[in-house]
Design a protein around this motif. Structure first.
Motif, mmCIF file in Angstrom:
data_model
loop_
_atom_site.group_PDB
_atom_site.id
_atom_site.type_symbol
_atom_site.label_atom_id
_atom_site.label_comp_id
_atom_site.label_asym_id
_atom_site.label_seq_id
_atom_site.Cartn_x
_atom_site.Cartn_y
_atom_site.Cartn_z
ATOM 1 N N GLN A 76 -10.853 10.969 30.126
ATOM 2 C CA GLN A 76 -9.562 11.520 30.531
ATOM 3 C C GLN A 76 -8.491 10.435 30.450
ATOM 4 O OE1 GLN A 76 -9.365 14.760 31.043
ATOM 5 N NE2 GLN A 76 -11.594 15.070 30.948
ATOM 6 N N ASP A 77 -7.212 10.878 30.437
ATOM 7 C CA ASP A 77 -6.070 9.942 30.370
ATOM 8 C C ASP A 77 -6.257 8.943 29.224
ATOM 9 O OD1 ASP A 77 -5.028 11.167 32.673
ATOM 10 O OD2 ASP A 77 -6.161 9.815 33.974
ATOM 11 N N TYR A 78 -6.702 9.453 28.085
ATOM 12 C CA TYR A 78 -7.081 8.571 26.987
ATOM 13 C C TYR A 78 -5.900 7.842 26.359
ATOM 14 C CZ TYR A 78 -5.749 12.657 24.189
ATOM 15 O OH TYR A 78 -5.070 13.727 23.629
ATOM 16 N N VAL A 79 -4.712 8.432 26.374
ATOM 17 C CA VAL A 79 -3.550 7.761 25.773
ATOM 18 C C VAL A 79 -3.204 6.501 26.560
ATOM 19 C CG1 VAL A 79 -1.108 7.967 25.198
ATOM 20 C CG2 VAL A 79 -2.641 9.917 24.833
ATOM 21 N N ALA A 80 -3.098 6.635 27.877
ATOM 22 C CA ALA A 80 -2.785 5.476 28.714
ATOM 23 C C ALA A 80 -3.901 4.441 28.663
ATOM 24 C CB ALA A 80 -2.547 5.932 30.150
ATOM 25 N N LEU A 81 -5.140 4.921 28.635
ATOM 26 C CA LEU A 81 -6.279 4.003 28.602
ATOM 27 C C LEU A 81 -6.313 3.219 27.289
ATOM 28 C CD1 LEU A 81 -8.571 3.254 30.494
ATOM 29 C CD2 LEU A 81 -10.005 4.971 29.367
ATOM 30 N N ALA A 82 -6.005 3.896 26.177
ATOM 31 C CA ALA A 82 -5.985 3.211 24.879
ATOM 32 C C ALA A 82 -4.910 2.139 24.844
ATOM 33 C CB ALA A 82 -5.774 4.220 23.753
ATOM 34 N N ARG A 83 -3.728 2.448 25.400
ATOM 35 C CA ARG A 83 -2.656 1.455 25.435
ATOM 36 C C ARG A 83 -3.047 0.262 26.309
ATOM 37 N NH1 ARG A 83 -1.567 4.961 22.386
ATOM 38 N NH2 ARG A 83 -2.879 3.495 21.240
ATOM 39 N N VAL A 91 -8.221 -7.377 20.949
ATOM 40 C CA VAL A 91 -8.211 -5.989 20.481
ATOM 41 C C VAL A 91 -7.082 -5.769 19.484
ATOM 42 C CG1 VAL A 91 -7.910 -3.581 21.165
ATOM 43 C CG2 VAL A 91 -9.300 -5.117 22.574
ATOM 44 N N VAL A 92 -7.413 -5.172 18.332
ATOM 45 C CA VAL A 92 -6.405 -4.840 17.318
ATOM 46 C C VAL A 92 -5.881 -3.433 17.551
ATOM 47 C CG1 VAL A 92 -5.952 -4.566 14.850
ATOM 48 C CG2 VAL A 92 -7.483 -6.379 15.650
ATOM 49 N N THR A 93 -6.784 -2.469 17.618
ATOM 50 C CA THR A 93 -6.398 -1.079 17.857
ATOM 51 C C THR A 93 -7.409 -0.412 18.778
ATOM 52 O OG1 THR A 93 -7.593 -0.301 15.897
ATOM 53 C CG2 THR A 93 -5.244 -0.796 15.622
ATOM 54 N N ALA A 94 -6.940 0.564 19.541
ATOM 55 C CA ALA A 94 -7.803 1.410 20.361
ATOM 56 C C ALA A 94 -7.459 2.849 20.008
ATOM 57 C CB ALA A 94 -7.589 1.135 21.845
ATOM 58 N N MET A 95 -8.418 3.581 19.427
ATOM 59 C CA MET A 95 -8.146 4.892 18.870
ATOM 60 C C MET A 95 -8.944 5.970 19.590
ATOM 61 S SD MET A 95 -8.207 3.847 14.811
ATOM 62 C CE MET A 95 -9.871 3.185 14.930
ATOM 63 N N PRO A 96 -8.288 6.883 20.301
ATOM 64 C CA PRO A 96 -9.004 8.031 20.893
ATOM 65 C C PRO A 96 -9.631 8.887 19.797
ATOM 66 C CG PRO A 96 -6.806 7.780 21.833
ATOM 67 C CD PRO A 96 -6.862 6.873 20.646
ATOM 68 N N MET A 97 -10.807 9.430 20.080
ATOM 69 C CA MET A 97 -11.549 10.136 19.040
ATOM 70 C C MET A 97 -12.357 11.276 19.654
ATOM 71 S SD MET A 97 -14.665 8.555 16.763
ATOM 72 C CE MET A 97 -15.595 8.229 18.265
ATOM 73 N N VAL A 98 -12.425 12.383 18.912
ATOM 74 C CA VAL A 98 -13.327 13.483 19.242
ATOM 75 C C VAL A 98 -14.379 13.528 18.138
ATOM 76 C CG1 VAL A 98 -13.567 15.971 19.535
ATOM 77 C CG2 VAL A 98 -11.564 14.797 20.461
ATOM 78 N N GLU A 99 -15.654 13.502 18.520
ATOM 79 C CA GLU A 99 -16.736 13.447 17.533
ATOM 80 C C GLU A 99 -17.779 14.494 17.862
ATOM 81 O OE1 GLU A 99 -18.507 9.659 15.575
ATOM 82 O OE2 GLU A 99 -19.812 10.120 17.275
ATOM 83 N N ALA A 100 -18.265 15.203 16.839
ATOM 84 C CA ALA A 100 -19.286 16.226 17.056
ATOM 85 C C ALA A 100 -19.965 16.582 15.742
ATOM 86 C CB ALA A 100 -18.670 17.480 17.680
ATOM 87 N N VAL A 221 -11.154 13.271 25.472
ATOM 88 C CA VAL A 221 -11.705 13.008 24.142
ATOM 89 C C VAL A 221 -13.138 12.504 24.308
ATOM 90 C CG1 VAL A 221 -9.467 12.488 23.068
ATOM 91 C CG2 VAL A 221 -10.787 10.645 24.140
ATOM 92 N N SER A 222 -13.869 12.475 23.208
ATOM 93 C CA SER A 222 -15.271 12.042 23.262
ATOM 94 C C SER A 222 -15.382 10.556 23.587
ATOM 95 C CB SER A 222 -15.963 12.322 21.926
ATOM 96 O OG SER A 222 -15.889 13.685 21.592
ATOM 97 N N ALA A 223 -14.513 9.743 22.983
ATOM 98 C CA ALA A 223 -14.614 8.292 23.157
ATOM 99 C C ALA A 223 -13.328 7.640 22.664
ATOM 100 C CB ALA A 223 -15.814 7.736 22.389
ATOM 101 N N ILE A 224 -13.234 6.338 22.913
ATOM 102 C CA ILE A 224 -12.141 5.520 22.378
ATOM 103 C C ILE A 224 -12.777 4.427 21.527
ATOM 104 C CG2 ILE A 224 -10.223 3.980 22.917
ATOM 105 C CD1 ILE A 224 -9.801 5.510 25.487
ATOM 106 N N GLU A 225 -12.421 4.421 20.247
ATOM 107 C CA GLU A 225 -12.920 3.387 19.333
ATOM 108 C C GLU A 225 -12.002 2.181 19.398
ATOM 109 O OE1 GLU A 225 -15.447 5.096 15.618
ATOM 110 O OE2 GLU A 225 -13.293 4.994 15.381
ATOM 111 N N VAL A 226 -12.589 1.006 19.568
ATOM 112 C CA VAL A 226 -11.813 -0.223 19.690
ATOM 113 C C VAL A 226 -12.154 -1.142 18.518
ATOM 114 C CG1 VAL A 226 -11.288 -2.224 21.132
ATOM 115 C CG2 VAL A 226 -11.782 -0.006 22.194
#
Length: 416
Positions: A76-83, A91-100, A221-226
């Motif tokens: 939850q709150d993946y946008v704020a968590l990624a930032r 860390v270069v990038t943190a990308m929220p992702m949905v995977e299935a 989202v499913s996860a955050i890729e870093v």
């Protein structure tokens, strides 16, 4: 260290006369064996290094170095968590992702796939994806009904850009009559080719909002890729990211080393075993120097005795045969080094030539994951191979040279 007389005499011994043809043949075979052994070791190590580097580049170019997931349910709150994650120094990038996992169908053809829901901006920040679009455009990946698939999946299903494929989710919708599959038609907006058969035949990229809606992850989202600047620092960064979770929302982090540990561990074991096997082959070739020098010493016994009676020292005789044997080794090692370098520089052309001549598929990409044979020569490793070959060749000369130096002139000339 070596005098002109010793160098001249060693050269004469290496140029065998007609009646000494067997010695010359053994010397040439020894040289050829060392050359092939050194070249094989350099080529195999370069291919193993290139294979590992290419796989790492493709695996880490698509998958995050650290995958951050929630302990329970979606993140939850993946946008704020990624930032927040992107404030960490490495860390270069943190990308929220949905995977299935899904099933894809098109005109009666079906196959499995892995959907990855990412924003178009995050996909553009993945060079391996953004620079390998083979059809359509990444800019067209906007909306709730568009996807981007790999070229191998497209070939298997017979799909082109603009066609619509049907995606079925294994987690269906509960109804009064039971669970029904969840499915939806998506237009193929682009095709990609990552150069890795497994990814090109299974990956499906979808806008993250469309993926959240289809897989019903709600506001999460499913996860955050870093992605990191230094992939080797993943364990340290993973601990930092886990500690950044809000109270009551525990996270767990998985590094790329853990995710791919079995695969890269198997590569490391195979590489070490191949090094040992090929080193033994090179050792056998070097031992041929002993047999050729022993035959040379036996054949030149009368000449050695005459030299000893004329005042040649045992050390001088020993150096003559050391030069003769080491010359074979040095020429063989240098020849193997040059052959290995040329082969590695043209390995893909050689593969294509052999395929055309034999009609057989060499290095099939669906088995080895890569579309071409990689070769990456490392200076330190290649230098080690050359030095080990020279040391083996030198050590192989010691015993025959010692026997030549210990030859008794009286015994050698008694029956002459």
């Amino acid at each position: 260290m070596f005098g002109r007389f010793e160098l001249m005499l060693a050269g004469r011994y290496l140029r065998a006369r007609r009646e000494e043809g067997s010695i010359s043949v053994i010397a040439w075979l020894t040289l050829l064996g060392i050359t092939i052994g050194i070249a094989a070791l350099i080529i195999v190590m370069a291919v193993m290094n290139g294979f590992r580097a290419d796989l790492m580049e493709r695996i880490l170019g698509v998958n995050g170095h650290v995958i951050v997931q929630a302990q329970f349910g979606p993140v939850q709150d993946y946008v704020a968590l990624a930032r927040k994650f992107e404030t960490v120094s490495d860390v270069v990038t943190a990308m929220p992702m949905v995977e299935a996992q899904v099933m894809v169908t098109f005109r009666g053809q079906a196959g499995g796939g892995l959907v990855r829901g990412l924003s178009r901006e995050d996909l553009a920040r993945m060079p391996l994806v953004a620079k390998n679009i083979t059809g359509g455009s990444l800019d067209a990946l906007v909306g709730d009904d568009v996807v981007m698939i790999g070229n191998r999946m497209a070939e298997r299903l017979g799909v082109a850009v603009g066609d619509s494929v049907t995606i079925l989710s294994p987690t269906g919708t509960a109804t009064v009559v039971g669970t029904t599959p969840r499915l939806k038609a998506y237009r193929v907006a682009a095709l990609f080719s990552l150069g890795m058969a497994e990814y090109d035949s299974t990956f499906i990229f979808m806008p993250i909002d469309a993926a959240r809606a289809f897989f019903r992850t709600g506001e999460g989202v499913s996860a955050i890729e870093v992605m990191l600047r230094d992939p080797d620092s993943a364990p340290l960064v993973a601990r930092q990211l886990t500690q950044m979770a809000d109270a009551g929302k525990p996270l767990r982090s998985v590094t790329w080393q853990v995710t791919n540990s079995t695969f890269f561990g198997a590569l490391a074991v195979e590489r070490n075993v191949m090094f040992i096997i090929l080193t033994l082959i090179m050792l056998v070739a070097s031992l041929n120097i002993i047999s050729s020098l022993i035959m040379l010493v036996k054949d030149k016994g009368r000449g050695i005795a005459i030299l000893r009676t004329m005042g040649a020292s045992r050390g001088s005789i020993m150096r003559v045969f050391m030069i003769a044997g080491a010359s074979i080794g040095v020429i063989g090692v240098l020849g193997g080094f040059l052959l290995g370098v040329v082969f590695c520089d043209n390995i893909e052309s050689i593969r294509q030539l052999l395929q055309n001549l034999t009609g057989a598929r060499l290095f099939p990409d669906e088995i080895y994951f890569l579309s071409k044979i990689p070769a990456k020569m490392e200076v330190g490793e290649t230098a080690t191979v050359v030095v080990v070959g020279l040391i083996m060749s030198f050590l192989a000369t010691l015993y025959p040279s010692w026997r030549a130096a210990r030859l008794d002139p009286v015994e050698a000339l008694r029956h002459e």
